[in-house]
Design an enzyme around this catalytic site. Structure first.
Site, PDB file in Angstrom:
ATOM      1  N   TYR A 196      34.336  51.028  43.840  1.00  0.00           N
ATOM      2  CA  TYR A 196      35.368  52.064  43.949  1.00  0.00           C
ATOM      3  C   TYR A 196      35.508  52.937  42.705  1.00  0.00           C
ATOM      4  CZ  TYR A 196      37.978  48.191  41.815  1.00  0.00           C
ATOM      5  OH  TYR A 196      38.362  47.155  41.029  1.00  0.00           O
ATOM      6  N   CYS A 211      47.398   5.316  49.896  1.00  0.00           N
ATOM      7  CA  CYS A 211      47.448   4.078  50.647  1.00  0.00           C
ATOM      8  C   CYS A 211      46.017   3.540  50.639  1.00  0.00           C
ATOM      9  CB  CYS A 211      47.904   4.364  52.083  1.00  0.00           C
ATOM     10  SG  CYS A 211      47.566   3.000  53.210  1.00  0.00           S
ATOM     11  N   CYS A 221      53.395   2.902  52.198  1.00  0.00           N
ATOM     12  CA  CYS A 221      52.784   3.877  53.095  1.00  0.00           C
ATOM     13  C   CYS A 221      53.691   4.085  54.309  1.00  0.00           C
ATOM     14  CB  CYS A 221      51.406   3.380  53.534  1.00  0.00           C
ATOM     15  SG  CYS A 221      50.700   4.373  54.857  1.00  0.00           S
ATOM     16  N   SER A 271      43.038  49.792  33.163  1.00  0.00           N
ATOM     17  CA  SER A 271      43.673  49.331  34.396  1.00  0.00           C
ATOM     18  C   SER A 271      44.715  50.347  34.845  1.00  0.00           C
ATOM     19  CB  SER A 271      44.280  47.950  34.201  1.00  0.00           C
ATOM     20  OG  SER A 271      45.139  47.984  33.104  1.00  0.00           O
ATOM     21  N   LEU A 272      45.246  50.114  36.037  1.00  0.00           N
ATOM     22  CA  LEU A 272      46.155  51.081  36.649  1.00  0.00           C
ATOM     23  C   LEU A 272      47.597  50.767  36.309  1.00  0.00           C
ATOM     24  CD1 LEU A 272      44.491  50.995  40.163  1.00  0.00           C
ATOM     25  CD2 LEU A 272      44.325  52.862  38.521  1.00  0.00           C
ATOM     26  N   TYR A 291      49.649  31.496  40.859  1.00  0.00           N
ATOM     27  CA  TYR A 291      50.250  32.719  40.344  1.00  0.00           C
ATOM     28  C   TYR A 291      50.875  32.432  38.978  1.00  0.00           C
ATOM     29  CZ  TYR A 291      53.196  36.768  39.871  1.00  0.00           C
ATOM     30  OH  TYR A 291      53.798  37.889  39.387  1.00  0.00           O
ATOM     31  N   ARG A 321      35.667  42.362  33.417  1.00  0.00           N
ATOM     32  CA  ARG A 321      36.482  43.326  32.692  1.00  0.00           C
ATOM     33  C   ARG A 321      36.765  42.836  31.271  1.00  0.00           C
ATOM     34  NH1 ARG A 321      41.900  44.175  32.006  1.00  0.00           N
ATOM     35  NH2 ARG A 321      42.407  46.337  31.533  1.00  0.00           N
ATOM     36  N   LYS A 367      44.181  48.238  47.480  1.00  0.00           N
ATOM     37  CA  LYS A 367      44.065  47.560  46.188  1.00  0.00           C
ATOM     38  C   LYS A 367      43.585  46.142  46.468  1.00  0.00           C
ATOM     39  CE  LYS A 367      46.292  46.731  41.763  1.00  0.00           C
ATOM     40  NZ  LYS A 367      45.585  45.499  41.538  1.00  0.00           N
ATOM     41  N   ASP A 411      42.389  42.418  46.121  1.00  0.00           N
ATOM     42  CA  ASP A 411      42.888  41.350  45.253  1.00  0.00           C
ATOM     43  C   ASP A 411      41.759  40.380  44.909  1.00  0.00           C
ATOM     44  OD1 ASP A 411      44.602  39.855  43.779  1.00  0.00           O
ATOM     45  OD2 ASP A 411      45.649  38.954  45.480  1.00  0.00           O
ATOM     46  N   CYS A 420      44.862   1.295  57.868  1.00  0.00           N
ATOM     47  CA  CYS A 420      46.082   2.073  58.089  1.00  0.00           C
ATOM     48  C   CYS A 420      45.808   3.058  59.219  1.00  0.00           C
ATOM     49  CB  CYS A 420      46.457   2.813  56.813  1.00  0.00           C
ATOM     50  SG  CYS A 420      47.760   4.024  57.066  1.00  0.00           S
ATOM     51  N   GLU A 455      43.450  54.296  48.810  1.00  0.00           N
ATOM     52  CA  GLU A 455      42.637  53.194  49.334  1.00  0.00           C
ATOM     53  C   GLU A 455      43.325  51.864  49.074  1.00  0.00           C
ATOM     54  OE1 GLU A 455      38.863  53.681  47.373  1.00  0.00           O
ATOM     55  OE2 GLU A 455      39.655  53.111  45.430  1.00  0.00           O
ATOM     56  N   ASP A 461      48.214  31.908  36.440  1.00  0.00           N
ATOM     57  CA  ASP A 461      47.589  33.173  36.037  1.00  0.00           C
ATOM     58  C   ASP A 461      48.457  33.941  35.067  1.00  0.00           C
ATOM     59  OD1 ASP A 461      45.412  32.703  37.530  1.00  0.00           O
ATOM     60  OD2 ASP A 461      45.886  34.119  39.135  1.00  0.00           O
ATOM     61  N   GLU A 474      35.169  45.622  42.980  1.00  0.00           N
ATOM     62  CA  GLU A 474      35.887  44.348  43.063  1.00  0.00           C
ATOM     63  C   GLU A 474      35.012  43.288  43.729  1.00  0.00           C
ATOM     64  OE1 GLU A 474      38.837  44.875  41.768  1.00  0.00           O
ATOM     65  OE2 GLU A 474      40.151  43.212  42.321  1.00  0.00           O
ATOM     66  N   LYS A 512      52.081  48.436  44.617  1.00  0.00           N
ATOM     67  CA  LYS A 512      51.944  47.068  45.113  1.00  0.00           C
ATOM     68  C   LYS A 512      52.938  46.784  46.221  1.00  0.00           C
ATOM     69  CE  LYS A 512      49.958  44.835  41.140  1.00  0.00           C
ATOM     70  NZ  LYS A 512      49.917  43.560  40.444  1.00  0.00           N
ATOM     71  N   CYS A 562      51.655   2.385  57.478  1.00  0.00           N
ATOM     72  CA  CYS A 562      51.345   0.958  57.625  1.00  0.00           C
ATOM     73  C   CYS A 562      52.201   0.071  56.733  1.00  0.00           C
ATOM     74  CB  CYS A 562      49.868   0.713  57.353  1.00  0.00           C
ATOM     75  SG  CYS A 562      49.447   0.904  55.610  1.00  0.00           S
TER      76      CYS A 562
HETATM   77  S1  IVH Z   1      40.390  51.864  40.375  1.00  0.00           S
HETATM   78  C1  IVH Z   1      40.900  53.557  36.270  1.00  0.00           C
HETATM   79  N1  IVH Z   1      40.550  51.024  42.832  1.00  0.00           N
HETATM   80  O1  IVH Z   1      43.122  46.906  40.165  1.00  0.00           O
HETATM   81  C2  IVH Z   1      41.046  52.862  37.532  1.00  0.00           C
HETATM   82  N2  IVH Z   1      41.077  49.508  41.103  1.00  0.00           N
HETATM   83  O2  IVH Z   1      44.688  47.741  37.319  1.00  0.00           O
HETATM   84  C3  IVH Z   1      39.991  51.887  37.784  1.00  0.00           C
HETATM   85  N3  IVH Z   1      41.609  47.245  41.902  1.00  0.00           N
HETATM   86  O3  IVH Z   1      41.476  45.717  37.455  1.00  0.00           O
HETATM   87  C4  IVH Z   1      40.307  51.002  38.895  1.00  0.00           C
HETATM   88  N4  IVH Z   1      41.360  47.673  44.038  1.00  0.00           N
HETATM   89  O4  IVH Z   1      40.311  45.250  39.590  1.00  0.00           O
HETATM   90  C5  IVH Z   1      40.710  50.706  41.537  1.00  0.00           C
HETATM   91  N5  IVH Z   1      40.595  50.403  45.056  1.00  0.00           N
HETATM   92  C6  IVH Z   1      40.745  50.100  43.778  1.00  0.00           C
HETATM   93  C7  IVH Z   1      41.115  48.807  43.370  1.00  0.00           C
HETATM   94  C8  IVH Z   1      41.281  48.544  42.008  1.00  0.00           C
HETATM   95  C9  IVH Z   1      41.658  46.750  43.146  1.00  0.00           C
HETATM   96  C10 IVH Z   1      41.930  46.463  40.711  1.00  0.00           C
HETATM   97  C11 IVH Z   1      40.912  46.529  39.634  1.00  0.00           C
HETATM   98  C12 IVH Z   1      41.663  46.756  38.351  1.00  0.00           C
HETATM   99  C13 IVH Z   1      43.080  46.782  38.781  1.00  0.00           C
HETATM  100  C14 IVH Z   1      43.721  48.019  38.214  1.00  0.00           C
END
Ligand code: IVH
Length: 670
Positions: free
Chosen positions: A231, A433, A415, A90-91, A42, A145, A124, A126, A438, A122, A45, A179, A321, A418
């Site tokens: 999606y 070791c 160790c 992105s969202l 994390y 992307r 999200k 990962d 051992c 729906e 990233d 995804e 989230k 041992c």
């Molecule tokens: S819709 C304009 N639906 O979340 C919206 N995104 O920031 C287009 N993601 O990079 C995305 N599950 O990789 C949508 N059910 C879902 C999703 C989803 C995961 C990810 C997607 C995107 C990020 C949105």
């Protein structure tokens, strides 16, 4: 401003860029080369994203040595950069029930609408987002992307994902977005196999999926259990959609995998949305894949159009989230575990605590560097979380709650099992070791030896192996075959029937294949596949024991490093004696693959879509004595090419490998 909205980098930005590049490079090396990450995925990233963002926002930064241009040592420059027809936006993120209410209020206010708005909610997912471009009914491109404007062409890898259709019945332009991910169960199994082979393991399914998609060699993607869920859409022609749910219905009809309706909800009620959010949060650990929240979308596309964009995200959708699954607890002790390769791993033993419905008692601290960096001590109160919902890790120490006289934790120089000196290999952070006798190394090696894919002693479980070693009944692999009913009787709780079962399963294991036997020996880097190739190449255990470097490196897929490790093992006198003793017990069955036949001495690789299933093609090759390779190299005799062959064909051409069609192959075995 350029097309992607970049501004010129100031000196300060350039300095920051250099610093970030250096930090990312440092951790990249820890992870990929040394296989010893110091920070969580994390954190990495976050750092990497910071670098990407910086680079996407400023012009004139020196990208030539930027880790964003490389992955795992392979230049990403190898991936073509392609613009998305429509940007991949992105969202906006939110995090609570309160945020759901605000989102709903915002939508209603914007639409000046007192009547109900229908939402589609729906999961999200990962993983990593992907755009699939279909032209004239064919998958022509798959793009990551990237920065949203320009993605990377990873078609060669995406084409290996079986659930993604290569052809569809819609003949006009269609861009499908969704995804890519790996199911949790597949992830665990995949990591186990890598671990058994002494190879790198991934920290979580998302990393594994992302790492796989950015490999140059599609055989790696083909060998990993990638999934796709559609999606969203990019550009399209000759088809209409009226809502988000309609999009997913129509994509499903076109044979795209979409999210199961039992995981989604369509509603106009705010309460329903909140209930859905809470219900999914509760159930998330039971889901087959990792999610990090839910996505709420205004369902009718007409309303989506009215709502439009705000900043860089659609106003008509939001990601809600979940709080990361964290908890606070106390480290009661730090113990050292010794693995079958002798690696010493410090493990924190904690006061049991529930994280996301699962009770956690221990977490690996990886190595001394990690302990030092976070300054983790016995008695510390710590924040822990389950990475990717699977592996517990210590995120942070609450130093304000640290007991007064606590001391830094330093891994002992001997160790714990041992007592022999533990040392680091050059360029490794892990202490090992090196005593092959051992007890811990022995137990680990025996557990591997008896495991299902190795000698397959069904009735000899981990606990029994430990007991054998503790009672000194077994000091080597071959001792297992010398066990008598009387020996086993000395252990607690072993009745007559169970003793008989144990002895039977040991007896049964003598009938095996050379490949399984070689794999069972647990030589580092010799996983199942390599063991098979070695068995095919050498034919007998005696031949294998006499292997020499030059010959060994002729075996497909064995390079210098692996060859050196194997030879070191084979040259150890103790191992030689042990293998000789063991071999006397064994009866090696001929492998199912034929070694002689019309194709003996020839090697094959299949690429593209053949008129027959892959498995059938592989069987035909092996039945006729041919060997299967997994990559194109000068060692390959023939590349069999079907439809949509991809990069392997180009590579084969450049190294001068013969390329034949399935029909031409059939001629060879006629
Ligand atoms: S819709 C304009 N639906 O979340 C919206 N995104 O920031 C287009 N993601 O990079 C995305 N599950 O990789 C949508 N059910 C879902 C999703 C989803 C995961 C990810 C997607 C995107 C990020 C949105």
């Amino acid at each position: 401003m350029s097309k992607s909205g970049k501004t010129a980098a100031t000196a300060q930005i350039q300095r920051k860029h250099s610093e970030l590049k250096e930090r990312v490079n440092y951790h990249n090396e820890r992870y990929h080369t040394l296989d010893k990450p110091e920070i969580s995925d994390y954190d990495f990233d976050q750092m990497f994203t910071e670098l990407l963002t910086l680079e996407s926002e400023h012009n004139g930064l020196d990208l030539s040595d930027s880790p964003t241009q490389r992955v795992g040592g392979d230049a990403i420059a190898a991936f073509k950069k392609v613009d998305h027809r429509l940007p991949m936006i992105s969202l906006s993120n939110s995090y609570s029930e309160e945020d759901i209410k605000e989102f709903n209020a915002r939508i209603k206010k914007f639409l000046r609408n007192d009547s109900d708005v229908e939402y589609f909610a729906e999961l999200k997912l990962d993983g990593l987002s992907m755009e699939l471009v279909y032209e004239e009914g064919q998958l022509v491109r798959a793009l990551t992307r990237g920065d949203g404007v320009t993605g990377e062409d990873v078609t060669h890898n995406v084409k290996t994902i079986k659930s993604i259709p290569l052809k569809i019945s819609h003949k006009k332009l269609l861009e499908v977005r969704g995804e890519i991910l790996i199911n949790k169960a597949d992830f665990v199994e995949m990591n186990q196999a890598y671990e058994e082979a002494g190879q790198m393991v991934f920290a979580n399914p998302r990393n594994a999926a992302a790492g796989t998609i950015r490999q140059l060699d599609p055989k790696i993607a083909a060998s990993r259990p990638l999934q796709f869920f559609a999606y969203a859409l990019g550009a399209y022609e000759g088809i209409t959609f009226d809502s988000q749910s309609d999009i997913e219905d129509k994509l499903a009809k076109l044979k795209f995998p979409v999210m199961d309706r039992k995981f989604t909800t369509t509603t106009s009620s705010e309460d329903d949305l909140i209930n859905y959010y809470q219900k999914i949060n509760k159930e998330r650990s039971q889901l087959p894949f990792d999610i990090d929240g839910i996505v709420i979308k205004v369902n009718p596309l007409a309303l989506q159009d009215d709502l439009g964009m705000v900043a860089r995200s659609p106003r008509w959708a939001t990601a809600v989230k979940f709080q990361p699954e964290q908890a606070q607890t106390v480290i009661e002790n730090i113990v050292l575990q010794v693995g079958r390769t002798g690696a010493i791993t410090p493990v924190a033993i904690m006061k049991p605590v529930k994280v996301g419905g699962v009770t956690i008692t221990n977490a690996t601290l990886h190595n001394q560097d990690e302990i030092d960096r976070k300054d983790i001590r016995i008695g510390d109160t710590v924040i822990i979380q389950r990475a990717g919902d699977v592996i517990p890790q210590v995120v942070d120490v609450v130093t304000s709650l640290r007991p007064k006289n606590s001391e830094k934790f330093i891994i002992a120089s001997n160790c714990p099992t041992c007592g022999s000196k533990v040392t680091k290999e050059p360029e490794e952070v892990v202490l090992r070791c090196h005593n092959p006798f051992c007890k811990s190394v022995l137990i680990g090696s025996l557990i591997h030896f008896v495991s299902r894919r190795a000698m397959n002693m069904e009735k000899v479980g981990d606990k029994l192996v430990e007991a054998f070693v503790e009672k000194e009944l077994v000091k080597s692999f071959s001792d297992l075959y010398k066990l008598t009913a009387k020996d086993i009787q000395t252990l607690d709780r072993q009745g007559e029937k169970s003793i008989e079962n144990i002895l039977n399963s040991i007896e049964k294991s003598k009938q095996t294949t050379l490949a399984k036997f070689i794999y069972a020996l647990g030589i580092r880097f010799v996983g199942e596949q390599t063991a098979k190739l070695l068995a095919d190449h050498y034919g007998t255990i005696e031949n294998f024991m006499q292997a020499e470097a030059e010959e060994l490196e002729k075996v497909p897929e064995i390079g210098e490093k692996v060859s050196a490790t194997i030879l070191k093992w084979l040259h150890d006198k103790r191992m030689q004696t042990e293998v000789k003793t063991l071999a006397k017990f064994m009866t090696f069955e001929a492998p199912k693959r034929k070694l002689e036949g019309k194709l003996s001495g020839m090697s094959f690789l299949v690429t593209g879509t053949l008129p027959v299933k892959r498995d059938v093609a592989h069987e035909k090759i092996e039945e006729n004595g041919g060997k299967l390779l997994s990559g194109v190299s000068a060692k390959l005799s023939y590349l069999i090419v079907g439809e949509d062959p991809g990069s392997k064909a180009d590579k084969a051409q450049s190294v001068g490998v013969k390329i034949i069609s399935w029909e031409e192959f059939l001629e060879l075995i006629k």
